[in-house]
Design a protein around this motif. Sequence first.
Motif, PDB file in Angstrom:
ATOM      1  N   HIS A   1       0.789  -1.177  -0.022  1.00  0.00           N
ATOM      2  CA  HIS A   1      -0.060  -0.099  -0.123  1.00  0.00           C
ATOM      3  C   HIS A   1       0.868   1.243   0.151  1.00  0.00           C
ATOM      4  CE1 HIS A   1      -2.188   3.241   2.100  1.00  0.00           C
ATOM      5  NE2 HIS A   1      -3.271   2.815   1.358  1.00  0.00           N
ATOM      6  N   ASP A   2       1.865   1.041   0.646  1.00  0.00           N
ATOM      7  CA  ASP A   2       3.068   2.394   0.976  1.00  0.00           C
ATOM      8  C   ASP A   2       3.467   2.557  -0.339  1.00  0.00           C
ATOM      9  OD1 ASP A   2       2.107   2.682   3.629  1.00  0.00           O
ATOM     10  OD2 ASP A   2       4.071   1.743   4.365  1.00  0.00           O
ATOM     11  N   ARG A   3       3.865   1.572  -1.090  1.00  0.00           N
ATOM     12  CA  ARG A   3       4.645   1.562  -2.431  1.00  0.00           C
ATOM     13  C   ARG A   3       3.823   2.242  -3.470  1.00  0.00           C
ATOM     14  NH1 ARG A   3       8.357   2.790  -5.639  1.00  0.00           N
ATOM     15  NH2 ARG A   3       8.980   1.561  -7.281  1.00  0.00           N
ATOM     16  N   LEU A   4       2.402   1.665  -3.403  1.00  0.00           N
ATOM     17  CA  LEU A   4       1.166   2.308  -4.552  1.00  0.00           C
ATOM     18  C   LEU A   4       1.162   3.734  -4.302  1.00  0.00           C
ATOM     19  CD1 LEU A   4      -1.152  -0.611  -4.346  1.00  0.00           C
ATOM     20  CD2 LEU A   4       0.199  -0.412  -5.960  1.00  0.00           C
ATOM     21  N   GLN A   5       1.273   4.288  -3.306  1.00  0.00           N
ATOM     22  CA  GLN A   5       0.997   5.496  -3.057  1.00  0.00           C
ATOM     23  C   GLN A   5       2.149   6.387  -3.525  1.00  0.00           C
ATOM     24  OE1 GLN A   5       0.186   5.517   1.438  1.00  0.00           O
ATOM     25  NE2 GLN A   5      -1.928   6.428   1.064  1.00  0.00           N
ATOM     26  N   GLU A   6       3.483   5.895  -3.503  1.00  0.00           N
ATOM     27  CA  GLU A   6       4.609   6.594  -3.886  1.00  0.00           C
ATOM     28  C   GLU A   6       4.594   6.663  -5.399  1.00  0.00           C
ATOM     29  OE1 GLU A   6       7.752   4.086  -2.320  1.00  0.00           O
ATOM     30  OE2 GLU A   6       7.401   4.935  -0.051  1.00  0.00           O
ATOM     31  N   LEU A   7       4.000   5.597  -6.091  1.00  0.00           N
ATOM     32  CA  LEU A   7       4.223   5.488  -7.521  1.00  0.00           C
ATOM     33  C   LEU A   7       3.400   6.586  -8.188  1.00  0.00           C
ATOM     34  CD1 LEU A   7       4.164   1.516  -8.077  1.00  0.00           C
ATOM     35  CD2 LEU A   7       6.227   3.072  -8.374  1.00  0.00           C
TER      36      LEU A   7
ATOM     37  N   ALA B   1       2.530  -8.070  -9.572  1.00  0.00           N
ATOM     38  CA  ALA B   1       3.711  -8.919  -9.051  1.00  0.00           C
ATOM     39  C   ALA B   1       3.257  -9.466  -7.693  1.00  0.00           C
ATOM     40  CB  ALA B   1       4.881  -8.099  -9.198  1.00  0.00           C
ATOM     41  N   TYR B   2       2.686  -8.596  -6.865  1.00  0.00           N
ATOM     42  CA  TYR B   2       2.450  -9.012  -5.494  1.00  0.00           C
ATOM     43  C   TYR B   2       1.229 -10.146  -5.589  1.00  0.00           C
ATOM     44  CZ  TYR B   2      -0.113  -8.805  -1.003  1.00  0.00           C
ATOM     45  OH  TYR B   2      -0.798  -9.112   0.040  1.00  0.00           O
ATOM     46  N   LEU B   3       0.364 -10.087  -6.416  1.00  0.00           N
ATOM     47  CA  LEU B   3      -0.821 -11.118  -6.636  1.00  0.00           C
ATOM     48  C   LEU B   3      -0.346 -12.019  -7.190  1.00  0.00           C
ATOM     49  CD1 LEU B   3      -3.622  -8.631  -7.204  1.00  0.00           C
ATOM     50  CD2 LEU B   3      -3.156  -9.680  -5.274  1.00  0.00           C
TER      51      LEU B   3
ATOM     52  N   SER C   1       2.354   6.687 -11.711  1.00  0.00           N
ATOM     53  CA  SER C   1       1.483   6.228 -13.031  1.00  0.00           C
ATOM     54  C   SER C   1       0.773   5.046 -12.619  1.00  0.00           C
ATOM     55  CB  SER C   1       2.416   6.072 -14.172  1.00  0.00           C
ATOM     56  OG  SER C   1       2.832   4.852 -13.876  1.00  0.00           O
ATOM     57  N   TRP C   2      -0.387   4.793 -13.314  1.00  0.00           N
ATOM     58  CA  TRP C   2      -1.464   3.762 -13.043  1.00  0.00           C
ATOM     59  C   TRP C   2      -0.651   2.739 -13.591  1.00  0.00           C
ATOM     60  CZ3 TRP C   2      -5.050   4.204  -9.898  1.00  0.00           C
ATOM     61  CH2 TRP C   2      -5.626   5.501  -9.627  1.00  0.00           C
ATOM     62  N   ARG C   3      -0.043   2.760 -14.599  1.00  0.00           N
ATOM     63  CA  ARG C   3       0.685   1.463 -15.112  1.00  0.00           C
ATOM     64  C   ARG C   3       1.740   0.931 -14.008  1.00  0.00           C
ATOM     65  NH1 ARG C   3       1.946  -0.745 -20.121  1.00  0.00           N
ATOM     66  NH2 ARG C   3       0.841   0.949 -21.242  1.00  0.00           N
ATOM     67  N   ALA C   4       2.577   1.708 -13.457  1.00  0.00           N
ATOM     68  CA  ALA C   4       3.503   1.342 -12.555  1.00  0.00           C
ATOM     69  C   ALA C   4       2.614   0.620 -11.266  1.00  0.00           C
ATOM     70  CB  ALA C   4       4.107   2.487 -12.150  1.00  0.00           C
ATOM     71  N   ARG C   5       1.583   1.191 -10.926  1.00  0.00           N
ATOM     72  CA  ARG C   5       0.877   0.700  -9.725  1.00  0.00           C
ATOM     73  C   ARG C   5       0.423  -0.594 -10.226  1.00  0.00           C
ATOM     74  NH1 ARG C   5      -1.973   6.581  -9.425  1.00  0.00           N
ATOM     75  NH2 ARG C   5      -0.353   7.259  -7.946  1.00  0.00           N
ATOM     76  N   PHE C   6      -0.210  -0.759 -11.385  1.00  0.00           N
ATOM     77  CA  PHE C   6      -0.633  -2.026 -11.911  1.00  0.00           C
ATOM     78  C   PHE C   6       0.231  -3.210 -11.863  1.00  0.00           C
ATOM     79  CE2 PHE C   6      -4.463   0.272 -13.841  1.00  0.00           C
ATOM     80  CZ  PHE C   6      -5.366  -0.214 -12.958  1.00  0.00           C
ATOM     81  N   ASP C   7       1.371  -2.898 -12.268  1.00  0.00           N
ATOM     82  CA  ASP C   7       2.558  -3.666 -12.539  1.00  0.00           C
ATOM     83  C   ASP C   7       2.956  -4.102 -10.997  1.00  0.00           C
ATOM     84  OD1 ASP C   7       2.478  -3.365 -15.150  1.00  0.00           O
ATOM     85  OD2 ASP C   7       4.319  -2.230 -15.121  1.00  0.00           O
TER      86      ASP C   7
END
Length: 290
Positions: free
Chosen positions: A136-142, A154-156, A144-150
């Motif tokens: 969650h913390d990493r997603l907030q730092e990113l 990987a997590y899932l 772009s949507w593409r980077a978040r989805f990537d």
Amino acid sequence: MSTGAPGSMEFVRATPRPGGAIVSAVGYRSRGQRPALHRGLPSPYLTLIFSLDGPVVSGSTPEQAMGADAHRTEIVVGGLHQSPAFIAQPEHEAGIQLAVHPLAARALLGAPAAELAGPVVTDGAAVLGAEATQLHDRLQELKSWRARFDVLSAYLRTHDPFAGVRPEVAEAWTWLARHRGAGTLPGLAAHVALSERRLTTLFRAETGLSPGQAARLMRFQYAKESVVRAATADRPLDLSRIAADHGYCDHSHLVRAFRQYTGLSPTAWLAEECRNIQAGGHHNGEESTP
């Protein structure tokens, strides 16, 4: 969802792997909206939300969602339910919402979907642990949507998203989905070579629902899609035709299903969701087979 002052609404969709654990993945962001109360409808999927702009505030009733005892969590896990959840939507919000195949709950969430069928929402950090909090913390730092989805993909990622599920239950779910919720329990039980009672026991232990409840959810999901398509295409809302197309006895039967799952008639639900539908925010797996 009620209409309000002009503002921006953004929805960005990823394309999950066909036949995998994730049915849909939607990034959302809104700004300048009038605070409103949204109905999160029951569906044949689990819900996983990573909020990127403050906690998701929700409740099992409108009063709870707007009150001091509302659920507040930045990582939301929602099980299979038979009634809507109410979400207090603020002036601005952002996050990623996933529709998760319920039979993938063991592999992705560490527990069968049946264990998530109690509260309307569950604190995802408590279910998923410290790794999800770090994600969650990493997603907030990113940015772009593409980077978040990537990063989320990987997590899932897992080799077998349906590991640990009895084959009879997996096949029963597939059969119900293939029939779009219109099959019968005797036909389903015969297909998986179990008694109706044994099948119901195993199915409920895995999903939290009986086969009949899952079938009704699937049938409603497809009927709701048809209602939305008629609205977006600006066609007259022919509820009798939609009812016949999706296995309901008649128009009244469909209306009763809408009232059970939304608390409203089809036309009243459309009016409330008008802003979301116009913005394209009504899809969360609806175009996919459960």
